[in-house]
Motif scaffolding. Structure first.
Motif, short mmCIF file in Angstrom:
data_model
loop_
_atom_site.label_atom_id
_atom_site.label_comp_id
_atom_site.label_asym_id
_atom_site.label_seq_id
_atom_site.Cartn_x
_atom_site.Cartn_y
_atom_site.Cartn_z
N ARG A 97 0.84 -1.21 0.00
CA ARG A 97 0.00 0.00 0.00
C ARG A 97 0.87 1.25 0.00
O ARG A 97 0.59 2.22 -0.72
CB ARG A 97 -0.93 0.01 1.22
N TRP A 98 1.90 1.26 0.82
CA TRP A 98 2.78 2.42 0.92
C TRP A 98 3.45 2.71 -0.42
O TRP A 98 3.47 3.85 -0.87
CB TRP A 98 3.81 2.18 2.02
N PHE A 99 3.97 1.68 -1.07
CA PHE A 99 4.60 1.87 -2.38
C PHE A 99 3.58 2.33 -3.41
O PHE A 99 3.91 3.13 -4.29
CB PHE A 99 5.27 0.58 -2.85
N ALA A 100 2.35 1.85 -3.33
CA ALA A 100 1.31 2.25 -4.29
C ALA A 100 0.98 3.73 -4.19
O ALA A 100 0.56 4.34 -5.18
CB ALA A 100 0.05 1.41 -4.06
N GLU A 101 1.20 4.33 -3.03
CA GLU A 101 0.93 5.75 -2.84
C GLU A 101 2.03 6.67 -3.36
O GLU A 101 1.79 7.86 -3.60
CB GLU A 101 0.73 6.04 -1.35
N LEU A 102 3.23 6.15 -3.54
CA LEU A 102 4.37 6.99 -3.93
C LEU A 102 4.14 7.79 -5.22
O LEU A 102 4.39 9.00 -5.24
CB LEU A 102 5.65 6.16 -4.04
N PRO A 103 3.67 7.16 -6.31
CA PRO A 103 3.49 7.95 -7.55
C PRO A 103 2.49 9.11 -7.40
O PRO A 103 2.72 10.19 -7.94
CB PRO A 103 2.98 6.92 -8.56
N ALA A 104 1.44 8.90 -6.65
CA ALA A 104 0.45 9.96 -6.44
C ALA A 104 1.05 11.14 -5.68
O ALA A 104 0.59 12.28 -5.82
CB ALA A 104 -0.77 9.42 -5.69
N LEU A 105 2.09 10.87 -4.91
CA LEU A 105 2.77 11.92 -4.15
C LEU A 105 3.92 12.54 -4.94
O LEU A 105 4.61 13.43 -4.45
CB LEU A 105 3.28 11.36 -2.82
N GLY A 106 4.15 12.04 -6.16
CA GLY A 106 5.18 12.59 -7.02
C GLY A 106 6.52 11.88 -6.97
O GLY A 106 7.47 12.30 -7.62
N PHE A 107 6.61 10.79 -6.22
CA PHE A 107 7.87 10.07 -6.08
C PHE A 107 7.98 8.92 -7.07
O PHE A 107 6.98 8.27 -7.38
CB PHE A 107 8.01 9.49 -4.67
N CYS A 108 9.18 8.66 -7.50
CA CYS A 108 9.47 7.43 -8.23
C CYS A 108 10.37 6.59 -7.33
O CYS A 108 10.98 7.10 -6.39
CB CYS A 108 10.10 7.70 -9.58
N ALA A 109 10.45 5.30 -7.61
CA ALA A 109 11.21 4.40 -6.75
C ALA A 109 11.95 3.38 -7.60
O ALA A 109 11.58 3.10 -8.75
CB ALA A 109 10.27 3.70 -5.77
N CYS A 110 12.98 2.81 -7.00
CA CYS A 110 13.80 1.80 -7.65
C CYS A 110 14.38 0.90 -6.58
O CYS A 110 14.79 1.39 -5.52
CB CYS A 110 14.92 2.49 -8.44
N LEU A 111 14.41 -0.40 -6.83
CA LEU A 111 15.10 -1.31 -5.93
C LEU A 111 16.57 -1.32 -6.31
O LEU A 111 16.92 -1.37 -7.48
CB LEU A 111 14.53 -2.73 -6.03
N LEU A 112 17.43 -1.25 -5.31
CA LEU A 112 18.87 -1.25 -5.50
C LEU A 112 19.45 -2.28 -4.53
O LEU A 112 19.56 -2.03 -3.34
CB LEU A 112 19.45 0.14 -5.23
N SER A 113 19.78 -3.44 -5.07
CA SER A 113 20.14 -4.57 -4.21
C SER A 113 21.42 -5.25 -4.67
O SER A 113 21.73 -5.29 -5.86
CB SER A 113 19.00 -5.59 -4.22
N ASN A 114 22.13 -5.81 -3.71
CA ASN A 114 23.30 -6.63 -4.02
C ASN A 114 22.89 -8.07 -4.35
O ASN A 114 23.73 -8.86 -4.77
CB ASN A 114 24.28 -6.63 -2.85
N SER A 115 21.63 -8.38 -4.18
CA SER A 115 21.15 -9.73 -4.49
C SER A 115 21.09 -9.95 -6.00
O SER A 115 21.19 -9.01 -6.79
CB SER A 115 19.75 -9.94 -3.89
N ASP A 116 20.87 -11.21 -6.37
CA ASP A 116 20.81 -11.53 -7.80
C ASP A 116 19.44 -11.22 -8.39
O ASP A 116 18.50 -10.91 -7.67
CB ASP A 116 21.22 -12.98 -8.05
N ARG A 117 19.38 -11.32 -9.70
CA ARG A 117 18.16 -10.97 -10.43
C ARG A 117 16.95 -11.80 -9.97
O ARG A 117 15.85 -11.25 -9.82
CB ARG A 117 18.38 -11.17 -11.92
N ALA A 118 17.15 -13.09 -9.73
CA ALA A 118 16.04 -13.95 -9.32
C ALA A 118 15.42 -13.49 -8.01
O ALA A 118 14.22 -13.70 -7.79
CB ALA A 118 16.52 -15.40 -9.20
N ARG A 119 16.18 -12.86 -7.16
CA ARG A 119 15.66 -12.35 -5.88
C ARG A 119 14.95 -11.01 -6.07
O ARG A 119 13.89 -10.77 -5.50
CB ARG A 119 16.83 -12.20 -4.87
#
Length: 164
Positions: A54-76
């Protein structure tokens, strides 16, 4: 600057859902970069809580964009990014600055418009500081995690935090 200052976040909150988005917006932040394990999801879990979704779903309406930045592999990382409908960078090699730069380029935002959100001082926070990005530390969700993190990094983090 002291050695431990390199690991001090700009903001510390209990969970991602506690991030003061209005305050970030006023300070020019438009993009949020997120670590995965123990930041938005339990370690190795393919699930996201309903509250986080729910929190992530609200981000675009508030003007924010988001991106995951992880050291894990693509499958994760890929399934979680797909569930949130956001881009991702896997095997980011945090704390190296290159992954943070790639995320900014992907979102088409300058480093001054970005904030990194993560649970680890030596990868997420230190990496953000090195890249010139606002750093937000969240408390880790659960003590279950990679053994090296639990037995080495968390102990070192406690020592660093005592010196703040």
């Amino acid at each position: 600057m002291s050695f431990t200052a390199n690991f001090k976040p700009d903001l510390h909150v209990a969970a991602v859902t506690d991030i003061p988005l209005a305050e970030l917006w006023q300070n020019g932040v438009r993009g949020l970069l997120f670590d995965v394990d123990n930041t938005i999801a339990l370690w190795r879990s393919p699930e996201l809580s309903a509250e986080v979704r729910r929190w992530f779903a609200e981000l675009p309406a508030l003007g924010f964009c988001a991106c995951l930045l992880s050291n894990s592999d693509r499958a994760r990382v890929e399934p979680l990014a797909a569930a949130l409908n956001i881009p991702y960078i896997y095997r980011a090699k945090k704390p190296a600055a290159a992954g943070f730069k790639r995320a900014g380029d992907l979102l088409r935002l300058d480093k001054r418009q970005l904030a990194m959100v993560g649970d680890q001082l030596f990868t997420d926070i230190y990496g953000a500081r090195r890249a010139g990005i606002y750093a937000i530390l969240v408390d880790y969700i659960d003590p279950r995690e990679f053994a090296g993190t639990r037995h080495i990094s968390r102990r070192a983090e406690r020592l660093v935090k005592r010196r703040w």
